[in-house]
Design an enzyme around this catalytic site. Structure first.
Site, mmCIF file in Angstrom:
data_model
loop_
_atom_site.group_PDB
_atom_site.id
_atom_site.type_symbol
_atom_site.label_atom_id
_atom_site.label_comp_id
_atom_site.label_asym_id
_atom_site.label_seq_id
_atom_site.Cartn_x
_atom_site.Cartn_y
_atom_site.Cartn_z
ATOM 1 N N GLY A 239 0.768 -1.237 0.000
ATOM 2 C CA GLY A 239 0.000 0.000 0.000
ATOM 3 C C GLY A 239 0.796 1.282 0.000
ATOM 4 O O GLY A 239 0.230 2.364 -0.212
ATOM 5 N N CYS A 344 -13.206 5.179 -28.531
ATOM 6 C CA CYS A 344 -14.414 5.989 -28.666
ATOM 7 C C CYS A 344 -15.080 6.264 -27.324
ATOM 8 O O CYS A 344 -16.215 5.840 -27.081
ATOM 9 C CB CYS A 344 -15.366 5.291 -29.623
ATOM 10 S SG CYS A 344 -14.541 4.904 -31.167
ATOM 11 N N GLU A 345 -14.350 6.885 -26.433
ATOM 12 C CA GLU A 345 -14.901 7.334 -25.149
ATOM 13 C C GLU A 345 -14.156 8.595 -24.746
ATOM 14 O O GLU A 345 -12.929 8.659 -24.888
ATOM 15 C CB GLU A 345 -14.672 6.284 -24.047
ATOM 16 C CG GLU A 345 -15.368 4.978 -24.313
ATOM 17 C CD GLU A 345 -15.727 4.230 -23.035
ATOM 18 O OE1 GLU A 345 -15.745 4.847 -21.948
ATOM 19 O OE2 GLU A 345 -15.983 3.032 -23.148
HETATM 20 C C1 LIG Z 1 -3.076 -5.019 -4.053
HETATM 21 C C2 LIG Z 1 -2.566 -5.655 -2.819
HETATM 22 C C3 LIG Z 1 -1.273 -5.407 -2.386
HETATM 23 C C4 LIG Z 1 -0.326 -4.449 -3.081
HETATM 24 O O1 LIG Z 1 -0.713 -3.129 -2.939
HETATM 25 P P1 LIG Z 1 0.274 -1.958 -3.419
HETATM 26 O O2 LIG Z 1 -0.474 -0.728 -3.153
HETATM 27 O O3 LIG Z 1 0.527 -2.177 -4.861
HETATM 28 O O4 LIG Z 1 1.521 -2.068 -2.610
HETATM 29 C C5 LIG Z 1 -0.819 -6.071 -1.260
HETATM 30 N N1 LIG Z 1 -1.632 -6.928 -0.592
HETATM 31 C C6 LIG Z 1 -2.888 -7.188 -0.983
HETATM 32 C C7 LIG Z 1 -3.708 -8.130 -0.196
HETATM 33 C C8 LIG Z 1 -3.396 -6.556 -2.104
HETATM 34 O O5 LIG Z 1 -4.662 -6.797 -2.472
#
Ligand SMILES: *Cc1c(COP(=O)(O)O)cnc(C)c1O
Length: 430
Positions: A239, A344-345
């Site tokens: 994340g 086409c959007e």
């Molecule tokens: C998508 C996801 C990630 C990776 O998220 P990033 O923002 O790309 O680091 C990690 N763990 C799970 C469970 C995810 O669904």
């Protein structure tokens, strides 16, 4: 930091000119830099140095087997969210005991695939799924290693569509119920609860939501251990955000400090699942100007890449930096233009009112920070062939996914017998 930069007026990926690749493979195409992938992985692991950590690259950000192999060679494990991704990871050579499987809707077949492959852990997101894992493991006569994904009810303060840690989101088990679920799981014959997992969202540009979520996870660990339920492994998810178009993002070092603050004293193995942070800046999408059109009220630069190749602007309103492959001279007059694709959007827009130097048909443009959630999200909308992926390493480049063959794609389709049969062959006029 990445390895895409101008040298003598031309954009290079490491030691290879982007225009030279474009002349060779045609546009549009994705281009990944090995050195950048490796660098990002190292920066992240360095930030966790000294902790008992395993970094499991989140394959869904960019699942090309060459990308997975590059990271696996550096020691990365992976996080997968489908049987298809598991197949890719194994094909790329990732050791099964470095693979975790996440996702809210794993089927019995996918769980079976994971257990037969001997993966490290299945991150379970609901009680029905826990029951299914127990059932499938029973049939296979094995004990499934399971982590319970905790929903900490924390707002990640990111885009709504990629926020996953609030109680109204579909992910994980409410943190207040985890004790009950872990207690019940102890009665299941074919499940071993090895840990807890969490992932509150993607593209977090502030560390505070991580802090709140880490505190909550610590609270859950304390509740469990007070009852003699000892957690061996904590999966803190991914994340961490990255700067897209000049934006800001927390550093991996600061993230590492926060992790230490909350978890260094627990005797737990730690897992991490970064995706975007590793792959985002390591890729670009290269496109060519088809037309420059002076509209009634604005100027359009029409390029040969489109929303089907890179969905992020259309899907999330994301902004990617766009630069010409040939460096504009310092005194070039800039004019505002929209950079749009042929689909086409109206949503097929990469940039609105972007100040650009003079451009002509045939010029190459580079859409930066497209290495994560780019090629993996592409579709063949408008019957546009999936574009190639190219990987650069030092002086070398190689195609790592070929351009889709539209004839091979059409072979999957069939005209039913009552319309004459024979897929693709026009019926003779009578
Ligand atoms: C998508 C996801 C990630 C990776 O998220 P990033 O923002 O790309 O680091 C990690 N763990 C799970 C469970 C995810 O669904």
């Amino acid at each position: 930091m990445d390895h895409f930069e101008y040298r003598n007026g031309e954009m290079y990926a490491e030691n290879v000119s982007i225009s030279a690749i474009a002349d060779d493979v045609g546009t549009p195409f994705y281009c990944y830099s090995t050195a950048t992938l490796v660098r990002h992985y190292k920066v992240f692991t360095d930030a966790l140095a000294g902790l008992p950590a395993l970094v499991c690259y989140s394959v869904k950000a960019n699942s090309n087997i060459a990308v997975i192999r590059t990271l696996a060679e550096q020691g990365a494990g992976v996080d997968v969210v489908s049987s298809g991704e598991l197949t890719r990871a194994l094909r790329a050579g990732v050791a099964p005991d470095r693979i975790v499987f996440s996702g809210v809707g794993k089927t019995g077949g996918e769980i079976s695939h994971a257990l037969k492959s001997g993966i490290l852990q299945i991150n379970v997101e609901s009680e029905p799924e826990l029951a299914m894992v127990n059932l499938v493991a029973g049939e296979l006569n094995c004990i499934a290693p399971v982590a319970i994904r905790v929903n900490p009810d924390i707002d990640a303060l990111t885009h709504d569509k990629i926020s996953t840690g609030r109680k109204e989101n579909k992910f994980g088990i409410e943190w207040t119920r985890v004790h009950e679920v872990v207690t019940e799981a102890r009665e299941l014959a074919n499940v071993d609860i090895t840990g807890l997992a969490m992932h509150i969202g993607s593209q977090l540009t502030d560390l505070e939501p991580f802090r709140d979520a880490f505190q909550r996870l610590r609270d859950v660990v304390a509740i469990l251990s007070a009852d003699g339920l000892i957690i061996q492994r904590l999966d803190l998810g991914g994340g961490l955000g990255i700067p897209y178009d000049g934006g800001i993002a927390p550093s991996p070092e600061d993230y590492g400090r926060l992790v230490r603050e909350y978890f260094a004293d627990l005797e737990c193995e730690l897992l991490f699942e970064p995706g975007r942070l590793i792959a985002g800046n390591a890729g670009i999408l290269v496109t060519k100007v088809i037309y420059v059109k002076e509209g009634a009220s604005r100027k359009f630069v029409i390029v040969d890449a489109a929303m089907n190749d890179l969905m992020r602007p259309a899907l999330y309103g994301a902004t990617h930096q766009i630069v010409p492959a040939t460096e504009p001279s310092g005194d070039a007059a800039l004019t505002d233009a929209d950079v749009v694709g042929p689909v086409c959007e109206t949503g097929d827009t990469f940039a609105t009112g972007l100040a650009l130097p003079p451009l002509n048909a045939g010029d190459y443009l580079i859409i930066r920070t497209a290495g994560a959630y780019g090629a993996v999200m592409a579709s063949a909308y408008n019957s546009r062939a999936l574009v190639p992926e190219v990987m650069v390493s030092g002086d070398a480049f190689q195609i790592i996914r070929h351009r889709m063959d539209i004839d091979a794609f059409l072979e999957l389709e069939q005209i039913p017998d009552w319309l004459g049969g024979n897929a693709g062959e026009p019926k003779e006029a009578t």
